[in-house]
Scaffold this active site. Structure first.
Site, PDB file in Angstrom:
ATOM      1  N   GLU A 181       1.068  -1.369  -0.348  1.00  0.00           N
ATOM      2  CA  GLU A 181      -0.058  -0.061   0.038  1.00  0.00           C
ATOM      3  C   GLU A 181       0.614   1.063   0.111  1.00  0.00           C
ATOM      4  O   GLU A 181       0.460   1.881  -0.730  1.00  0.00           O
ATOM      5  CB  GLU A 181      -0.819  -0.190   1.281  1.00  0.00           C
ATOM      6  N   ASP A 225      -5.833   8.531  -0.239  1.00  0.00           N
ATOM      7  CA  ASP A 225      -5.707   7.335   0.501  1.00  0.00           C
ATOM      8  C   ASP A 225      -4.696   7.782   1.558  1.00  0.00           C
ATOM      9  O   ASP A 225      -3.643   8.555   0.722  1.00  0.00           O
ATOM     10  CB  ASP A 225      -5.357   5.728  -0.118  1.00  0.00           C
TER      11      ASP A 225
END
EC number: 3.2.1.17
Length: 148
Positions: A53, A71
């Protein structure tokens, strides 16, 4: 005087830089913060998720133009559902937290929100990077040699 201004700017830039964790350092930190086995998810899976990620970077951000969300942080927690950035239309803020709190070097807030995310029915599958890089894979390498 000029030297003091330059020194001040250098110190300011140092304080706002994100932390990039070493793999084992992150594994130990996540274990201390209670993620090992949380909702049935192994520590190795959490470290794998963070690797793919954010590259273990607490300051990572990624803007998603399709839904105008962003994000945030080491787990790339999304502003559409989980945190409040004051910009995302129709945001839910299920973690009841400012998105900027997810960018701190101290990842306790990010871990608390990740626990909230994984508690939903989708669980760890909420993270696309986990599905693409960690699911059904041998993730033991992510904690190998870490003493956890």
């Amino acid at each position: 005087m000029r030297a003091l201004i330059i020194l001040g700017l250098v110190l300011l830039s140092v304080t706002v830089q994100g932390k990039i964790f070493e793999r084992c350092e992150l594994a130990r930190t996540l274990k201390k913060l209670g993620l090992d086995g949380y909702k049935g998810v192994s520590l190795a899976n959490w470290v794998c998720l963070a690797k793919w990620e954010s590259g273990y970077n607490t300051e990572a951000t990624n803007y998603n133009p399709g839904d105008e969300s962003t994000d945030y942080g080491i787990f790339q927690i999304n502003s559409r559902y989980w945190c409040n950035n004051g910009k995302t239309p129709g945001a839910v803020d299920a973690c009841h937290i400012s998105c900027s709190a997810l960018l701190q070097n101290n990842i306790a807030d990010a871990v608390a929100c990740a626990k909230r995310v994984v508690s939903d029915p989708q669980g760890i599958r909420a993270w696309v990077a986990w599905r693409n890089h960690c699911q059904n894979k041998d993730v033991s390498q992510y904690v190998k040699g870490c003493g956890v």
